[in-house]
Design a protein around this motif. Structure first.
Motif, PDB file in Angstrom:
ATOM      1  N   PRO A 138       0.808  -1.234   0.000  1.00  0.00           N
ATOM      2  CA  PRO A 138       0.000   0.000   0.000  1.00  0.00           C
ATOM      3  C   PRO A 138       0.834   1.273   0.000  1.00  0.00           C
ATOM      4  O   PRO A 138       0.452   2.278  -0.609  1.00  0.00           O
ATOM      5  CB  PRO A 138      -0.837  -0.128   1.283  1.00  0.00           C
ATOM      6  N   VAL A 139       1.992   1.257   0.676  1.00  0.00           N
ATOM      7  CA  VAL A 139       2.864   2.432   0.672  1.00  0.00           C
ATOM      8  C   VAL A 139       3.366   2.705  -0.738  1.00  0.00           C
ATOM      9  O   VAL A 139       3.374   3.855  -1.211  1.00  0.00           O
ATOM     10  CB  VAL A 139       4.038   2.232   1.651  1.00  0.00           C
ATOM     11  N   LEU A 140       3.776   1.662  -1.453  1.00  0.00           N
ATOM     12  CA  LEU A 140       4.238   1.840  -2.831  1.00  0.00           C
ATOM     13  C   LEU A 140       3.110   2.330  -3.734  1.00  0.00           C
ATOM     14  O   LEU A 140       3.363   3.016  -4.729  1.00  0.00           O
ATOM     15  CB  LEU A 140       4.806   0.529  -3.369  1.00  0.00           C
ATOM     16  N   ALA A 141       1.883   1.996  -3.376  1.00  0.00           N
ATOM     17  CA  ALA A 141       0.726   2.444  -4.156  1.00  0.00           C
ATOM     18  C   ALA A 141       0.298   3.861  -3.806  1.00  0.00           C
ATOM     19  O   ALA A 141      -0.664   4.378  -4.377  1.00  0.00           O
ATOM     20  CB  ALA A 141      -0.436   1.477  -3.948  1.00  0.00           C
ATOM     21  N   GLY A 142       0.999   4.494  -2.861  1.00  0.00           N
ATOM     22  CA  GLY A 142       0.728   5.891  -2.539  1.00  0.00           C
ATOM     23  C   GLY A 142      -0.080   6.125  -1.290  1.00  0.00           C
ATOM     24  O   GLY A 142      -0.412   7.279  -0.975  1.00  0.00           O
ATOM     25  N   GLU A 143      -0.406   5.075  -0.536  1.00  0.00           N
ATOM     26  CA  GLU A 143      -1.182   5.255   0.694  1.00  0.00           C
ATOM     27  C   GLU A 143      -0.256   5.646   1.845  1.00  0.00           C
ATOM     28  O   GLU A 143       0.883   5.182   1.926  1.00  0.00           O
ATOM     29  CB  GLU A 143      -1.930   3.964   1.043  1.00  0.00           C
ATOM     30  N   ARG A 144      -0.732   6.489   2.713  1.00  0.00           N
ATOM     31  CA  ARG A 144       0.012   6.859   3.909  1.00  0.00           C
ATOM     32  C   ARG A 144      -0.619   6.130   5.087  1.00  0.00           C
ATOM     33  O   ARG A 144      -1.825   6.267   5.348  1.00  0.00           O
ATOM     34  CB  ARG A 144      -0.011   8.368   4.146  1.00  0.00           C
ATOM     35  N   PRO A 145       0.158   5.347   5.830  1.00  0.00           N
ATOM     36  CA  PRO A 145      -0.399   4.593   6.957  1.00  0.00           C
ATOM     37  C   PRO A 145      -0.986   5.517   8.019  1.00  0.00           C
ATOM     38  O   PRO A 145      -0.575   6.676   8.160  1.00  0.00           O
ATOM     39  CB  PRO A 145       0.816   3.833   7.508  1.00  0.00           C
TER      40      PRO A 145
END
Length: 336
Positions: free
Chosen positions: A315-322
């Motif tokens: 998800p981080v690589l997909a642009g999501e911020r945890p």
């Protein structure tokens, strides 16, 4: 062992793979911390140029910003490395060509790049195999987070060295991402007055918290004489803008890479008597970066927004911020 594997554009996850074995002249490192880079994101999306040029192919094991502890040695390796905390060079030249033997192994035509080029597995995994010649020892004063920031820091340090800044010079950095902010930190440590130019409200707001002399959008940029302009962006138009802005007789440095051609007018370069410098890798700057971190000249840890696990990486690589991530641009992976 567990490793993060990209099998195609937007297709990635943790897999069980065979652990590395240290070949002659190599060590095995138990990875403790690894960083996520824009290059990793481009491999995840399928945009990275190496995929189209034939230098990289799926499946890929990413990760070239890392630190860990040496746990196994191959034949011929100095036993002093066992148990040492280390980071290492990404660029692995053939060791035999003219470039390698003259100190330019990072631009060897036949090089491999850890986690990037010619199939060398990366460090977004529990273990990674690394040639002894690529290792850099981390002193006690450089913690795990700093150790995994040595590679991007080396790119930034070399950019500042390429700008030939002197105390009191005024530098403009284009692009307040990880590399741009690191460039700003190293330029400030060199005694320069540092300004940054960017576009995103969030990135500019974060840059202001780091205490730079000026943080601007392009339309608000003051008309000041810039002794160096360092382009750390991926915007195709900004290399030409850097040349337009820099003072005659001074320097432009290009460390950012756009996804398409980014052209400059060499007539302007010549008529302004400007020196242009390109920076490819951290390789010649790794040891000096470790020293700067150890002295406290530069502390990039505020750039880390969050440290997540391998399972949370896609998800981080997909642009999501945890949830709970800070405002910084950099994400780290903690590996137990």
């Amino acid at each position: 062992m567990k490793a993060f594997v990209v099998t195609g554009p937007h297709q990635a996850g943790v897999q069980e793979v065979d652990p590395p074995v240290a070949g002659p002249g190599e060590v095995v490192v138990d990875v403790q911390r690894a960083g996520v880079c824009g290059t990793d994101i481009e491999f995840f999306t399928g945009e990275m140029q190496y995929l189209h040029d034939g230098f990289a192919h799926y499946p890929m094991r990413l990760g070239h910003e890392w630190m860990g502890t040496v746990t196994a040695l191959g034949d011929g390796v100095n036993p002093r490395w066992l148990g040492r905390r280390v980071t290492g060079d990404t660029m692995l030249g053939c060791g035999e060509c003219r470039r390698c033997t003259s100190g330019y192994q990072h631009v060897c035509e036949n090089r491999t790049e850890i986690g990037i080029r010619n199939g060398r597995p990366g460090a977004l995994a529990e273990q990674v195999a690394v040639p002894e010649r690529a290792l850099r020892e981390l002193p006690d004063g450089v913690d795990d987070a700093l150790g995994a920031l040595v590679e991007p820091g080396g790119n930034a340090l070399r950019s500042v060295q390429g700008a030939a800044l002197r105390p009191g010079d005024r530098a403009l950095v284009l692009g307040p991402g990880t590399i741009g902010l690191l460039v700003g930190m190293f330029a400030r440590a060199a005694g320069a007055e540092v300004h940054l130019m960017g576009r995103g409200d969030r990135s500019l707001a974060f840059a202001r918290t780091l205490g730079f002399d000026g943080v601007w959008t392009e339309d608000a940029l003051p008309e000041l004489p810039w002794d160096a302009v360092i382009d750390a962006s991926n915007a195709p138009a900004l290399p030409a803008k850097a040349l337009e802005l820099v003072e005659p007789g001074k320097r432009v440095v290009y460390v950012g890479l756009a996804g398409s051609q980014s052209l400059i007018d060499t007539r302007t370069l010549a008529l302004k008597d400007v020196t242009a410098v390109g920076i490819l890798s951290a390789s010649p700057g790794l040891s000096a970066t470790i020293d700067a971190y150890a002295r406290g000249d530069v502390d990039p840890r505020p750039l880390i927004a969050a440290t997540v696990t391998l399972d949370d990486l896609a998800p981080v690589l997909a642009g999501e911020r945890p949830d709970g991530a800070g405002p910084g641009p950099k994400f780290h992976i903690g590996i137990d």
